[in-house]
Design an enzyme around this catalytic site. Structure first.
Site, PDB file in Angstrom:
ATOM      1  N   GLU A 115      -2.682  -2.906  -7.806  1.00  0.00           N
ATOM      2  CA  GLU A 115      -3.851  -2.043  -7.978  1.00  0.00           C
ATOM      3  C   GLU A 115      -3.493  -0.571  -8.080  1.00  0.00           C
ATOM      4  O   GLU A 115      -2.556  -0.102  -7.456  1.00  0.00           O
ATOM      5  CB  GLU A 115      -4.807  -2.236  -6.793  1.00  0.00           C
ATOM      6  CG  GLU A 115      -5.510  -3.567  -6.889  1.00  0.00           C
ATOM      7  CD  GLU A 115      -6.472  -3.824  -5.739  1.00  0.00           C
ATOM      8  OE1 GLU A 115      -7.253  -4.770  -5.859  1.00  0.00           O
ATOM      9  OE2 GLU A 115      -6.446  -3.098  -4.745  1.00  0.00           O
TER      10      GLU A 115
ATOM     11  N   CYS B 104      -3.900   7.172  -7.668  1.00  0.00           N
ATOM     12  CA  CYS B 104      -3.146   6.590  -6.556  1.00  0.00           C
ATOM     13  C   CYS B 104      -2.484   5.314  -7.074  1.00  0.00           C
ATOM     14  O   CYS B 104      -3.163   4.409  -7.542  1.00  0.00           O
ATOM     15  CB  CYS B 104      -4.134   6.279  -5.430  1.00  0.00           C
ATOM     16  SG  CYS B 104      -3.369   5.441  -4.036  1.00  0.00           S
TER      17      CYS B 104
ATOM     18  N   CYS C  91       3.441  -5.544   1.044  1.00  0.00           N
ATOM     19  CA  CYS C  91       4.317  -4.633   1.794  1.00  0.00           C
ATOM     20  C   CYS C  91       4.996  -5.432   2.893  1.00  0.00           C
ATOM     21  O   CYS C  91       4.373  -6.292   3.509  1.00  0.00           O
ATOM     22  CB  CYS C  91       3.485  -3.508   2.404  1.00  0.00           C
ATOM     23  SG  CYS C  91       4.483  -2.213   3.172  1.00  0.00           S
TER      24      CYS C  91
ATOM     25  N   CYS D   4       1.952  -2.494   9.406  1.00  0.00           N
ATOM     26  CA  CYS D   4       1.157  -1.531  10.165  1.00  0.00           C
ATOM     27  C   CYS D   4      -0.154  -2.230  10.534  1.00  0.00           C
ATOM     28  O   CYS D   4      -0.790  -2.850   9.678  1.00  0.00           O
ATOM     29  CB  CYS D   4       0.923  -0.288   9.341  1.00  0.00           C
ATOM     30  SG  CYS D   4       2.492   0.476   8.864  1.00  0.00           S
TER      31      CYS D   4
ATOM     32  N   CYS E 251      -3.544  -1.647   8.556  1.00  0.00           N
ATOM     33  CA  CYS E 251      -3.500  -1.614   7.092  1.00  0.00           C
ATOM     34  C   CYS E 251      -3.633  -3.017   6.517  1.00  0.00           C
ATOM     35  O   CYS E 251      -2.899  -3.921   6.910  1.00  0.00           O
ATOM     36  CB  CYS E 251      -2.183  -0.992   6.634  1.00  0.00           C
ATOM     37  SG  CYS E 251      -1.928  -1.075   4.850  1.00  0.00           S
TER      38      CYS E 251
ATOM     39  N   GLY F 142       2.336  -0.851  -0.799  1.00  0.00           N
ATOM     40  CA  GLY F 142       3.791  -0.873  -0.695  1.00  0.00           C
ATOM     41  C   GLY F 142       4.403   0.367  -0.088  1.00  0.00           C
ATOM     42  O   GLY F 142       3.762   1.404   0.039  1.00  0.00           O
TER      43      GLY F 142
ATOM     44  N   SER G   1       4.053   9.024  -0.255  1.00  0.00           N
ATOM     45  CA  SER G   1       3.717   8.773   1.147  1.00  0.00           C
ATOM     46  C   SER G   1       4.616   7.680   1.704  1.00  0.00           C
ATOM     47  O   SER G   1       4.768   6.613   1.112  1.00  0.00           O
ATOM     48  CB  SER G   1       2.249   8.332   1.251  1.00  0.00           C
ATOM     49  OG  SER G   1       1.953   7.972   2.580  1.00  0.00           O
TER      50      SER G   1
ATOM     51  N   PHE H 260       1.895   9.386   9.908  1.00  0.00           N
ATOM     52  CA  PHE H 260       2.323   9.702  11.277  1.00  0.00           C
ATOM     53  C   PHE H 260       1.514   8.887  12.292  1.00  0.00           C
ATOM     54  O   PHE H 260       2.062   8.106  13.055  1.00  0.00           O
ATOM     55  CB  PHE H 260       2.176  11.212  11.511  1.00  0.00           C
ATOM     56  CG  PHE H 260       3.093  11.711  12.589  1.00  0.00           C
ATOM     57  CD1 PHE H 260       4.467  11.602  12.460  1.00  0.00           C
ATOM     58  CD2 PHE H 260       2.585  12.304  13.743  1.00  0.00           C
ATOM     59  CE1 PHE H 260       5.325  12.070  13.458  1.00  0.00           C
ATOM     60  CE2 PHE H 260       3.429  12.776  14.737  1.00  0.00           C
ATOM     61  CZ  PHE H 260       4.796  12.657  14.594  1.00  0.00           C
TER      62      PHE H 260
ATOM     63  N   CYS I  30      -8.317   4.043   1.164  1.00  0.00           N
ATOM     64  CA  CYS I  30      -6.966   3.866   1.732  1.00  0.00           C
ATOM     65  C   CYS I  30      -6.900   2.634   2.603  1.00  0.00           C
ATOM     66  O   CYS I  30      -7.750   2.430   3.466  1.00  0.00           O
ATOM     67  CB  CYS I  30      -6.591   5.027   2.654  1.00  0.00           C
ATOM     68  SG  CYS I  30      -6.658   6.614   1.916  1.00  0.00           S
TER      69      CYS I  30
HETATM   70  N1  SAH Z   1       3.286   2.638   2.561  1.00  0.00           N
HETATM   71  C1  SAH Z   1       3.070   4.020   2.440  1.00  0.00           C
HETATM   72  C2  SAH Z   1       2.055   4.380   1.384  1.00  0.00           C
HETATM   73  C3  SAH Z   1       0.805   3.566   1.271  1.00  0.00           C
HETATM   74  S1  SAH Z   1      -0.433   3.716   2.466  1.00  0.00           S
HETATM   75  C4  SAH Z   1       2.662   4.610   3.766  1.00  0.00           C
HETATM   76  O1  SAH Z   1       2.375   3.858   4.675  1.00  0.00           O
HETATM   77  O2  SAH Z   1       2.701   5.827   3.878  1.00  0.00           O
HETATM   78  C5  SAH Z   1      -1.311   5.236   2.153  1.00  0.00           C
HETATM   79  C6  SAH Z   1      -1.980   5.796   3.429  1.00  0.00           C
HETATM   80  O3  SAH Z   1      -3.138   5.028   3.816  1.00  0.00           O
HETATM   81  C7  SAH Z   1      -1.031   5.762   4.618  1.00  0.00           C
HETATM   82  O4  SAH Z   1      -1.078   6.950   5.354  1.00  0.00           O
HETATM   83  C8  SAH Z   1      -1.614   4.632   5.414  1.00  0.00           C
HETATM   84  O5  SAH Z   1      -1.205   4.713   6.744  1.00  0.00           O
HETATM   85  C9  SAH Z   1      -3.092   4.799   5.214  1.00  0.00           C
HETATM   86  N2  SAH Z   1      -3.872   3.614   5.572  1.00  0.00           N
HETATM   87  C10 SAH Z   1      -3.479   2.332   5.580  1.00  0.00           C
HETATM   88  N3  SAH Z   1      -4.483   1.519   5.998  1.00  0.00           N
HETATM   89  C11 SAH Z   1      -5.536   2.317   6.245  1.00  0.00           C
HETATM   90  C12 SAH Z   1      -6.876   2.062   6.681  1.00  0.00           C
HETATM   91  N4  SAH Z   1      -7.307   0.831   6.904  1.00  0.00           N
HETATM   92  N5  SAH Z   1      -7.690   3.111   6.825  1.00  0.00           N
HETATM   93  C13 SAH Z   1      -7.270   4.378   6.542  1.00  0.00           C
HETATM   94  N6  SAH Z   1      -6.030   4.660   6.133  1.00  0.00           N
HETATM   95  C14 SAH Z   1      -5.158   3.656   5.984  1.00  0.00           C
HETATM   96 FE1  SF4 Z   2       2.916  -0.831   4.246  1.00  0.00          FE
HETATM   97 FE2  SF4 Z   2       1.998   1.724   4.234  1.00  0.00          FE
HETATM   98 FE3  SF4 Z   2       0.341  -0.342   4.788  1.00  0.00          FE
HETATM   99 FE4  SF4 Z   2       2.241   0.359   6.556  1.00  0.00          FE
HETATM  100  S1  SF4 Z   2       0.481   1.617   5.875  1.00  0.00           S
HETATM  101  S2  SF4 Z   2       1.728  -1.760   5.908  1.00  0.00           S
HETATM  102  S3  SF4 Z   2       3.892   0.938   5.193  1.00  0.00           S
HETATM  103  S4  SF4 Z   2       1.370   0.026   2.844  1.00  0.00           S
END
Ligand code: SAH
Ligand code: SF4
Length: 386
Positions: free
Chosen positions: A113, A126, A133, A137, A140, A192, A224, A247, A366
């Site tokens: 996507e 984006c 991935c 996390c 996510c 990813g 990111s 972070f 996000c």
């Molecule tokens: N894998 C990379 C880039 C993709 S995620 C990373 O983790 O940085 C892009 C951003 O969206 C990251 O800061 C991630 O932590 C945030 N994100 C992931 N899941 C989310 C959610 N459910 N709500 C808000 N932000 C989220």
């Molecule tokens: Fe992967 Fe980024 Fe989601 Fe963490 S926040 S699971 S690194 S896509």
């Protein structure tokens, strides 16, 4: 003007062309070599590469037939061996707020996507670097899916090309019209972990930045990462784009649970590396992304710890209200809490914009990526068996 209503278009399926090498995403050297391999004389290969490059990345050519400054029989040769076709857009969803989400079908039947987010003075695309991935996390949705594979450089750059096709923004003479671009910024914030697919992300971004290519400045590209410490400086040196760090927590205990890669490279190691990021300055600040999770990481103490930890690093703190997904174990912090947190960070001298969730009605915000398509497929299956 009538308001946009959410809209989903399912595109007809067109089978990809047979096994021909895709020129998308090849470096100039690799393209030159590919041309020599099909019999292009070595002394011509460099010029042919430049011509092809311009057709592909400045004018958006989707086949060789339109490349009228190349001889007809050369075009036929190219056609026989190569392709510049894009991945197929299987679904295009348009949110009420104008956000556009592209679901692309790539080799192996995988789906990926990309999301276009129009704003008053900019348009941000984006893009994804992997299918799924490997990191998990806990907040996510992408992280709950099994990794399928890394995207190739061509599949990464193709996301930008497909969006430009859709937004009708290939200048006819190949010269970008400054001030009239629809995609002004690119963020690697889709599915990813980009630093786990380093070479392909690097090669794709070089094409996006190339002055004779898509020509988006490195300062308008943000990568990111969740904190793959050994690759961060390399990204600064070899890609040179801006950096955002997921972070999300101010103690190792909490970050271990939210961003498990922290167990490998903890907050101290991460910050030490960030302080050495090339060209770090007020005009090239690092963005600290911080997802706001109710009662997990959103207290005043967290805000104070955050500014203490990053002191001395030119930074901006992007507060992201948590975007829920089906079965997610967290709750978004209240707006009052987010504002109070932002205030503390702001008073310490850091910009602390709150990221407005965009495209929520089409699950494009996000951390929500991929879920909508999975859900849709499930309901489509249900419909089929009912
Ligand atoms: N894998 C990379 C880039 C993709 S995620 C990373 O983790 O940085 C892009 C951003 O969206 C990251 O800061 C991630 O932590 C945030 N994100 C992931 N899941 C989310 C959610 N459910 N709500 C808000 N932000 C989220
Ligand atoms: Fe992967 Fe980024 Fe989601 Fe963490 S926040 S699971 S690194 S896509």
């Amino acid at each position: 003007m009538t308001a946009l209503t959410p809209e989903t278009r399912v595109m007809p399926r067109i089978e990809p062309p047979a096994e021909r090498l895709s020129l998308l995403g090849l470096t100039r050297d690799a393209m030159r070599e590919a041309l020599i391999n099909i019999g292009t004389p070595e002394r011509q290969a460099k010029m042919r590469t430049s011509q092809l490059w311009s057709w592909i990345y400045q004018k958006g050519a989707e086949d060789f037939g339109v490349m009228t400054n190349l001889a007809k029989d050369f075009r036929a040769e190219l056609e026989a061996h190569f392709t510049v076709a894009r991945p197929e857009i299987t679904t295009l969803q348009v949110s009420q707020d104008g956000t556009r989400k592209y679901l692309l079908k790539i080799a192996g039947g995988h789906e990926v996507e990309a999301v276009y987010i129009p704003d008053e003075n900019r348009g941000t695309l984006c893009i994804s670097s992997q299918v799924g991935c490997t990191l998990n996390c806990s907040f996510c949705h992408t992280g709950t899916q099994k990794l399928v594979r890394n995207l190739s450089a061509g599949e990464i750059v193709a996301q930008v090309m497909v969006a430009r096709d859709d937004l009708d923004e290939w200048p006819e003479d190949g010269t970008p019209r400054e001030g009239r671009r629809r995609i002004t910024n690119v963020v690697l914030m889709g599915m990813g972990e980009p630093l786990y697919n380093f070479e392909n992300v690097r090669d794709a971004m070089h094409i996006v930045m190339d002055n004779e290519g898509i020509s988006i400045s490195r300062r308008r590209i943000t990568l990111s990462t969740s904190g793959v410490v050994p690759e961060i400086l390399r990204a600064g040196e070899e890609i040179g784009c801006l950096l955002a760090i997921s972070f999300h927590a101010t103690t190792d205990a909490v970050r271990d649970t939210l961003v498990p890669i922290n167990k490998k490279w903890n907050i101290e190691k991460l910050l030490e590396t960030l302080r050495a990021y090339p060209r770090l300055s007020n005009s090239e600040r690092i963005t600290f992304e911080y997802v706001m999770l109710k009662d997990v990481n959103d207290s005043d103490d967290d805000a104070r710890r955050l500014v203490r930890l990053i002191s001395g690093i030119p930074a901006k703190i992007n507060l992201i209200p948590f975007n829920p997904w089906p079965g997610s174990p967290y709750v978004r912090s209240s707006w009052g809490r987010i504002e109070a947190f932002a205030e503390i960070v702001n008073e310490a001298g850091y910009a602390s914009p709150v990221r407005t969730p965009r495209g929520e009605d089409i699950m494009a915000a996000c951390g929500q990526l991929k879920s909508a398509s999975e859900k849709q497929r499930k309901s489509a299956r249900k419909g089929a068996t009912a």
